[in-house]
Design a protein around this motif. Structure first.
Motif, PDB file in Angstrom:
ATOM      1  N   ILE A 110      -3.633   1.357  -8.788  1.00  0.00           N
ATOM      2  CA  ILE A 110      -2.827   2.467  -8.873  1.00  0.00           C
ATOM      3  C   ILE A 110      -2.628   3.438  -7.842  1.00  0.00           C
ATOM      4  CG2 ILE A 110      -3.244   2.506 -11.359  1.00  0.00           C
ATOM      5  CD1 ILE A 110      -5.076   4.888 -11.440  1.00  0.00           C
ATOM      6  N   ALA A 111      -1.674   3.968  -7.829  1.00  0.00           N
ATOM      7  CA  ALA A 111      -1.435   5.379  -6.669  1.00  0.00           C
ATOM      8  C   ALA A 111      -1.557   6.719  -7.322  1.00  0.00           C
ATOM      9  CB  ALA A 111      -0.126   5.283  -6.133  1.00  0.00           C
ATOM     10  N   ILE A 112      -2.345   7.372  -7.261  1.00  0.00           N
ATOM     11  CA  ILE A 112      -2.757   8.643  -7.548  1.00  0.00           C
ATOM     12  C   ILE A 112      -1.942   9.665  -6.771  1.00  0.00           C
ATOM     13  CG2 ILE A 112      -4.068  10.546  -8.379  1.00  0.00           C
ATOM     14  CD1 ILE A 112      -6.418   8.008  -9.008  1.00  0.00           C
ATOM     15  N   GLU A 113      -1.052  10.497  -7.220  1.00  0.00           N
ATOM     16  CA  GLU A 113      -0.370  11.232  -6.027  1.00  0.00           C
ATOM     17  C   GLU A 113       0.370  12.571  -6.513  1.00  0.00           C
ATOM     18  OE1 GLU A 113       3.588   9.802  -4.910  1.00  0.00           O
ATOM     19  OE2 GLU A 113       3.454   8.201  -6.373  1.00  0.00           O
ATOM     20  N   PRO A 114      -0.825  13.719  -6.549  1.00  0.00           N
ATOM     21  CA  PRO A 114      -0.478  14.907  -6.765  1.00  0.00           C
ATOM     22  C   PRO A 114       0.538  15.638  -6.208  1.00  0.00           C
ATOM     23  CG  PRO A 114      -2.787  14.976  -6.405  1.00  0.00           C
ATOM     24  CD  PRO A 114      -2.306  13.399  -6.452  1.00  0.00           C
ATOM     25  N   GLY A 144       2.443   9.461 -10.297  1.00  0.00           N
ATOM     26  CA  GLY A 144       2.030   8.222  -9.893  1.00  0.00           C
ATOM     27  C   GLY A 144       2.400   6.982 -10.748  1.00  0.00           C
ATOM     28  N   HIS A 145       1.674   5.905 -10.127  1.00  0.00           N
ATOM     29  CA  HIS A 145       2.239   4.573 -10.596  1.00  0.00           C
ATOM     30  C   HIS A 145       1.312   3.521 -10.134  1.00  0.00           C
ATOM     31  CE1 HIS A 145       3.356   3.969  -6.435  1.00  0.00           C
ATOM     32  NE2 HIS A 145       3.569   5.296  -6.443  1.00  0.00           N
ATOM     33  N   GLY A 146       1.144   2.259 -11.028  1.00  0.00           N
ATOM     34  CA  GLY A 146       0.535   1.125 -10.478  1.00  0.00           C
ATOM     35  C   GLY A 146       1.257   0.711  -9.142  1.00  0.00           C
ATOM     36  N   PHE A 199      -0.457  14.721  -1.915  1.00  0.00           N
ATOM     37  CA  PHE A 199      -1.437  13.620  -1.135  1.00  0.00           C
ATOM     38  C   PHE A 199      -1.423  12.431  -2.233  1.00  0.00           C
ATOM     39  CE2 PHE A 199      -3.342  16.150   2.107  1.00  0.00           C
ATOM     40  CZ  PHE A 199      -2.872  17.491   1.735  1.00  0.00           C
ATOM     41  N   GLU A 200      -1.586  11.239  -1.457  1.00  0.00           N
ATOM     42  CA  GLU A 200      -1.508   9.944  -2.346  1.00  0.00           C
ATOM     43  C   GLU A 200      -2.484   9.173  -1.755  1.00  0.00           C
ATOM     44  OE1 GLU A 200       2.186   8.072  -2.034  1.00  0.00           O
ATOM     45  OE2 GLU A 200       1.981   7.124  -3.929  1.00  0.00           O
ATOM     46  N   HIS A 201      -3.165   8.498  -2.627  1.00  0.00           N
ATOM     47  CA  HIS A 201      -3.986   7.173  -2.259  1.00  0.00           C
ATOM     48  C   HIS A 201      -3.688   6.160  -3.286  1.00  0.00           C
ATOM     49  CE1 HIS A 201      -6.194   8.100   1.304  1.00  0.00           C
ATOM     50  NE2 HIS A 201      -6.898   9.024   0.940  1.00  0.00           N
ATOM     51  N   GLY A 258       0.834  -1.209  -0.033  1.00  0.00           N
ATOM     52  CA  GLY A 258      -0.025   0.011  -0.131  1.00  0.00           C
ATOM     53  C   GLY A 258       0.896   1.094   0.094  1.00  0.00           C
ATOM     54  N   ASP A 259       0.486   2.384  -0.601  1.00  0.00           N
ATOM     55  CA  ASP A 259       1.361   3.479  -0.803  1.00  0.00           C
ATOM     56  C   ASP A 259       0.329   4.667  -0.606  1.00  0.00           C
ATOM     57  OD1 ASP A 259       3.254   5.315  -1.502  1.00  0.00           O
ATOM     58  OD2 ASP A 259       3.515   4.731  -3.537  1.00  0.00           O
ATOM     59  N   ASN A 260       0.631   5.431   0.372  1.00  0.00           N
ATOM     60  CA  ASN A 260      -0.011   6.568   0.579  1.00  0.00           C
ATOM     61  C   ASN A 260       0.705   7.937   1.303  1.00  0.00           C
ATOM     62  OD1 ASN A 260      -2.296   5.700   3.347  1.00  0.00           O
ATOM     63  ND2 ASN A 260       0.022   5.714   3.531  1.00  0.00           N
ATOM     64  N   LEU A 274       6.196  -2.232  -5.553  1.00  0.00           N
ATOM     65  CA  LEU A 274       5.714  -0.715  -5.051  1.00  0.00           C
ATOM     66  C   LEU A 274       5.556   0.009  -6.326  1.00  0.00           C
ATOM     67  CD1 LEU A 274       5.386   1.190  -2.808  1.00  0.00           C
ATOM     68  CD2 LEU A 274       8.047   1.549  -3.002  1.00  0.00           C
ATOM     69  N   HIS A 275       6.291  -0.193  -7.334  1.00  0.00           N
ATOM     70  CA  HIS A 275       6.000   0.508  -8.652  1.00  0.00           C
ATOM     71  C   HIS A 275       5.653  -0.248  -9.887  1.00  0.00           C
ATOM     72  CE1 HIS A 275       8.308   3.935  -6.008  1.00  0.00           C
ATOM     73  NE2 HIS A 275       7.213   4.350  -6.573  1.00  0.00           N
ATOM     74  N   GLU A 276       4.580  -0.312 -10.226  1.00  0.00           N
ATOM     75  CA  GLU A 276       4.327  -1.072 -11.441  1.00  0.00           C
ATOM     76  C   GLU A 276       3.861  -0.335 -12.533  1.00  0.00           C
ATOM     77  OE1 GLU A 276       1.205  -3.793 -10.216  1.00  0.00           O
ATOM     78  OE2 GLU A 276       2.605  -5.077  -9.142  1.00  0.00           O
TER      79      GLU A 276
HETATM   80 MG    MG Z   1       3.650   6.453  -4.632  1.00  0.00          MG
END
Ligand code: MG
Length: 250
Positions: free
Chosen positions: A199-203, A168-170, A232-234, A105-107, A175-177
């Motif tokens: 996916i991680a969306i992270e502006p 951002g990334h899968g 910020f990221e989820h 998980g990444d946030n 961790l990064h796809e």
């Molecule tokens: Mg990330």
């Protein structure tokens, strides 16, 4: 290659996401004047390890800590330090990942330290809202460009800029796809979103220009103009009934 997750894998990712989110919240509670960024990092590490998980970032590419802690003009990848003591008015971006049972998980969240300026608060609010604008476009049948466009529109309408050099990334067993998830884009362009994508969306949003540079430590990434930045990221899943935030506390 984009890896689609099964329902069982999504359930596992929700567990990793839950721990990531709770660790981030514990970190946020510790943000106050006089605390070192190393103390916050140790809170993150011990929380994650107590849950039987491991911090995703510790040792990743040689990163020396469990959380990235990026203060004020630091955009991302700030290295926690005993010497860095938070001050009233700082804005503190904390990025946390947890790995459990094969999935990450990444946030991330930007926290106010004490009383922050009106300008800093506005930047943080806009970045958080931009994240949710992006998440709202994470719909099966849409494309990656729809997410980036929504984030970019929201940010630029408020005269801020989105960082281009990091995206951002899968997320999944790695961790990064794939795919990359830029915070800018053209509607209807890019990879098509399908149920099972995670996916991680992270502006990362700068108060001034979008340009960044990396310091000599090879990690710390700062705004080129020295102005503030927020992040910020989820981690989310694309499903047939809309986006699901995997980095949710429950
Ligand atoms: Mg990330």
């Amino acid at each position: 290659m984009v890896i689609l997750k099964t329902a069982r894998e999504l359930a596992a990712m929700r567990e990793a996401g839950r721990i990531s989110q709770r660790a981030l919240r514990e970190a946020g509670k510790a943000v106050e004047p006089g605390v070192s960024t190393a103390e916050i990092d140790s809170i993150v590490r011990s929380y994650i390890e107590k849950q039987g998980a491991t911090p995703s970032f510790l040792g990743y590419g040689g990163f020396p800590a469990s959380a990235c802690i990026s203060v004020n003009n630091v955009v991302i990848h700030g290295i926690p330090s005993k010497q860095q003591i938070l001050k009233n008015g700082d804005i503190v971006s904390i990025d946390v990942g947890a790995h459990l049972a094969g999935y990450h998980g990444d946030n991330a969240w930007t926290f106010a330290c004490g009383d922050v300026s009106r300008e800093a608060k506005a930047l943080m609010d806009a970045t958080r809202e931009a994240l949710f604008e992006g998440i709202a476009q994470a719909l099966a049948g849409n494309r990656i460009g729809d997410i980036g466009h929504a984030v970019q529109q929201y940010v630029e309408a408020r005269s801020y800029s989105v960082v281009r050099d990091y995206v951002g990334h899968g997320v999944g067993a790695k961790l990064h796809e794939d795919p990359s998830v830029p915070n800018y884009g053209t509607p209807g362009r890019g990879v098509r979103l399908m149920p099972g994508m995670t996916i991680a969306i992270e502006p990362m949003v700068n108060q001034g220009r979008h340009h960044v540079r990396v310091l000599d430590d090879k990690w710390t990434t700062v705004t080129a103009d020295g102005l503030l930045s927020a992040h910020f990221e989820h981690t989310i899943a694309i499903t047939s009934h809309g986006p699901v935030i995997l980095t949710s506390p429950d």
